[in-house]
Design an enzyme around this catalytic site. Structure first.
Site, PDB file in Angstrom:
ATOM      1  N   ASP A  10      -1.638 -10.744   0.161  1.00  0.00           N
ATOM      2  CA  ASP A  10      -0.529 -11.577   0.500  1.00  0.00           C
ATOM      3  C   ASP A  10       1.003 -10.827   0.448  1.00  0.00           C
ATOM      4  O   ASP A  10       0.759  -9.837  -0.441  1.00  0.00           O
ATOM      5  CB  ASP A  10      -0.394 -12.897  -0.027  1.00  0.00           C
ATOM      6  CG  ASP A  10       1.001 -13.619   0.179  1.00  0.00           C
ATOM      7  OD1 ASP A  10       1.510 -13.801   1.177  1.00  0.00           O
ATOM      8  OD2 ASP A  10       1.503 -14.099  -0.788  1.00  0.00           O
ATOM      9  N   ASP A  12       4.823 -12.251   0.483  1.00  0.00           N
ATOM     10  CA  ASP A  12       5.826 -12.864  -0.102  1.00  0.00           C
ATOM     11  C   ASP A  12       5.499 -13.381  -1.335  1.00  0.00           C
ATOM     12  O   ASP A  12       4.835 -14.482  -1.329  1.00  0.00           O
ATOM     13  CB  ASP A  12       6.871 -13.752   0.765  1.00  0.00           C
ATOM     14  CG  ASP A  12       7.294 -13.149   1.839  1.00  0.00           C
ATOM     15  OD1 ASP A  12       8.044 -12.394   1.393  1.00  0.00           O
ATOM     16  OD2 ASP A  12       7.145 -13.428   2.958  1.00  0.00           O
TER      17      ASP A  12
HETATM   18  C1  XBP Z   1       5.841 -16.429   3.458  1.00  0.00           C
HETATM   19  C2  XBP Z   1       6.546 -16.980   4.609  1.00  0.00           C
HETATM   20  C3  XBP Z   1       7.613 -16.583   5.384  1.00  0.00           C
HETATM   21  C4  XBP Z   1       8.796 -15.940   4.605  1.00  0.00           C
HETATM   22  C5  XBP Z   1       9.892 -15.510   5.354  1.00  0.00           C
HETATM   23  O1  XBP Z   1       4.596 -15.727   4.038  1.00  0.00           O
HETATM   24  O2  XBP Z   1       6.057 -18.118   4.857  1.00  0.00           O
HETATM   25  O3  XBP Z   1       7.964 -17.624   6.184  1.00  0.00           O
HETATM   26  O4  XBP Z   1       9.133 -17.165   3.772  1.00  0.00           O
HETATM   27  O5  XBP Z   1       9.501 -14.780   6.541  1.00  0.00           O
HETATM   28  P1  XBP Z   1       3.443 -14.907   2.949  1.00  0.00           P
HETATM   29  P2  XBP Z   1       9.932 -15.085   8.144  1.00  0.00           P
HETATM   30  O6  XBP Z   1       3.729 -15.618   1.615  1.00  0.00           O
HETATM   31  O7  XBP Z   1       2.187 -15.041   3.749  1.00  0.00           O
HETATM   32  O8  XBP Z   1       3.952 -13.589   2.884  1.00  0.00           O
HETATM   33  O9  XBP Z   1      11.331 -15.562   8.018  1.00  0.00           O
HETATM   34  O10 XBP Z   1       9.848 -13.753   8.768  1.00  0.00           O
HETATM   35  O11 XBP Z   1       9.267 -16.208   8.796  1.00  0.00           O
HETATM   36 MG    MG Z   2       2.980 -15.750  -0.557  1.00  0.00          MG
END
Ligand code: XBP
Ligand code: MG
Length: 262
Positions: A10, A12
């Site tokens: 993953d 973020d």
């Molecule tokens: C995290 C998310 C994303 C980010 C923001 O995804 O839900 O929406 O918060 O990015 P993960 P965007 O944990 O799967 O990496 O604004 O591009 O959506």
């Molecule tokens: Mg995440």
């Protein structure tokens, strides 16, 4: 349980604290630049993270913003403008290098590369955000580290929907149980589990206090073997590939996963 053949990352909250230190800052800067008359506090952003996807999060928040446009079309147009601006600002923040990789992430990525364990990126954040983060920390050839990269553009149904993991498995040509996901959120673990991929969780700032049903193991940091549930083998300097292999193999023995914070 078949041998561990791939680690699926993953982005973020797992690779780096990008939600608090990147996206939140960039959203607020985008509001200011576009004259949007509200800001998100750190706590409010934590609540909003229940909605995955930046656009979806903005639209959801507008339902409780008195100064949001009244019509749905105007709202969607404003969301698009804010999101575009936010991602450009996010790239600038990340390129400045102040948002570090979380401890232990680089070492585990190096382990996998050295030992021929495939890796994938499985995220429902925008591709440009992934590019910004990995380019900054691994250089412009970062894609050579990963056999599959799945981002929001390819997987429009966001986590907890399993689509992103299903696409990664297809690209890797592997069975779900040959892989292990590293996630930080309940939605991420549910997404992986939805197509049978076991997941470990490194608690991040925003999900530190949340129970994560279905995780194979939960702990605070890949750089520290203490505090993991089930316990990591003591004496090792960090969570390494051998430990991932033990947890992965252990699932077959116990058939159990962790349904609470350890
Ligand atoms: C995290 C998310 C994303 C980010 C923001 O995804 O839900 O929406 O918060 O990015 P993960 P965007 O944990 O799967 O990496 O604004 O591009 O959506
Ligand atoms: Mg995440």
């Amino acid at each position: 349980m078949p041998a561990l053949k791939a680690v699926l990352w993953d982005v973020d909250g797992t690779l780096a604290e990008t939600e608090r230190d990147g996206h939140l800052q960039a959203f607020n800067q985008a509001f200011a630049r576009l004259g949007v008359p509200w800001r998100w506090s750190e706590a409010r952003y934590g609540e909003l993270l229940r909605v995955t996807g930046g656009r979806e999060r903005l639209l959801h928040d507008m339902e409780s913003q008195a100064q949001a446009p009244a019509g749905q079309q105007e709202r969607v147009a404003l969301v698009e403008a804010i999101h575009r601006e936010k991602n450009a600002l996010y790239a600038t923040i990340i390129a400045a290098g102040t948002v570090a990789l979380r401890p232990g992430v680089r070492d585990l990525i190096v382990d996998c590369a050295a030992e021929g364990v495939a890796m994938g990126i499985v995220t429902t954040t925008s591709g440009g955000n992934v590019e910004a983060l990995l380019d900054t920390h691994f250089g412009e050839n970062w894609r050579s580290l990963f056999s599959a990269v799945v981002c929001a553009e390819e997987a429009p149904r966001k986590k907890p929907d399993p689509l992103a993991y299903r696409m990664a498995l297809a690209r890797l040509g592997l069975e779900a149980r040959e892989c292990l996901a590293v996630e930080d959120s309940p939605a991420g673990v549910a997404s992986a589990g939805g197509c049978g991929v076991p997941a470990i969780v490194t608690r991040s700032h925003y999900f530190a206090a949340r129970a994560v049903p279905g995780a194979l193991a939960i702990g605070d940091s890949l750089a520290d073997v203490a505090g993991w549930h089930p316990a990591a083998r003591h004496g090792a300097p960090r969570i390494d590939l051998a430990q991932l292999g033990r947890w992965h193999a252990g699932e077959a023995r116990t058939g159990r996963s962790v349904s609470r914070n350890g």
